[in-house]
Design a protein around this motif. Sequence first.
Motif, short mmCIF file in Angstrom:
data_model
loop_
_atom_site.label_atom_id
_atom_site.label_comp_id
_atom_site.label_asym_id
_atom_site.label_seq_id
_atom_site.Cartn_x
_atom_site.Cartn_y
_atom_site.Cartn_z
N ARG A 1 -0.66 6.12 2.84
CA ARG A 1 -0.93 4.68 2.85
C ARG A 1 -2.34 4.39 3.37
NH1 ARG A 1 -1.07 1.14 6.64
NH2 ARG A 1 -0.22 2.60 8.18
N THR B 1 -5.24 2.28 1.42
CA THR B 1 -5.89 1.11 2.03
C THR B 1 -7.41 1.27 1.98
OG1 THR B 1 -4.00 0.73 3.51
CG2 THR B 1 -6.11 -0.26 4.13
N HIS C 1 0.84 -1.20 0.00
CA HIS C 1 0.00 0.00 0.00
C HIS C 1 0.87 1.25 0.00
CE1 HIS C 1 -3.76 -2.26 1.70
NE2 HIS C 1 -3.22 -2.84 0.66
#
Length: 207
Positions: free
Chosen positions: A172, A176, A161
């Motif tokens: 990140r 996600t 990610h």
Amino acid sequence: MPLTQKAFHGISQDGQKQRQRLRWYSKGEIIPLVAPGIWQVCQGIVQLSKINLDGEEVLLGWALPDTSFRIGLAALETYQAQALSEVHLKWFSMIELEASPHLSHTLFNQLGHRIQQTEALLAIAGLRRVEDRLQQLLFLLKQEMGEPVAEGTRLSVRMTHQNLANAIGTSRVTVTKTLGELHNRGMITFDRDRHIIVKHGIVCNNL
């Protein structure tokens, strides 16, 4: 007809030279950006990135099998090449390239594909919505390193990610969340090794 001693010696020297230029790197290893010269990828995938002054990593693209990459002398301290899988590389010095017009033509043509990748990533970075950027990045990855499976197209390398976040200029956590939304909408799925499988719902918007 048996080989003459001279011919055999020439073949042996050529094979030895090919072995000497080969390099192996394990997944996750940083590849030294020796200069001046060009790396050619024989097997595996290399991720290329640039480290900003604040230490942030910005993705520049990937070198795939039968492609090449080179970093200029002035940029060696800010650029990074990392093996995303086990990779086999060949190193060619500028002296060798200058001595062989055919070799230099082949390798510099391969560098052209890297320029196209960078242009595609710049176009993706210009999209306003994070979801659009992520979708178009997944489509690009599908084209570059995808392999067909029953559910769609599986990315041959497991992208973290953070890798994806660096590529599209977001966090990140946001990646996600957005991947979860795409998964819930049936646009992507994951195999048991957590490789992303891009289903047929993600298309290119002619960037």
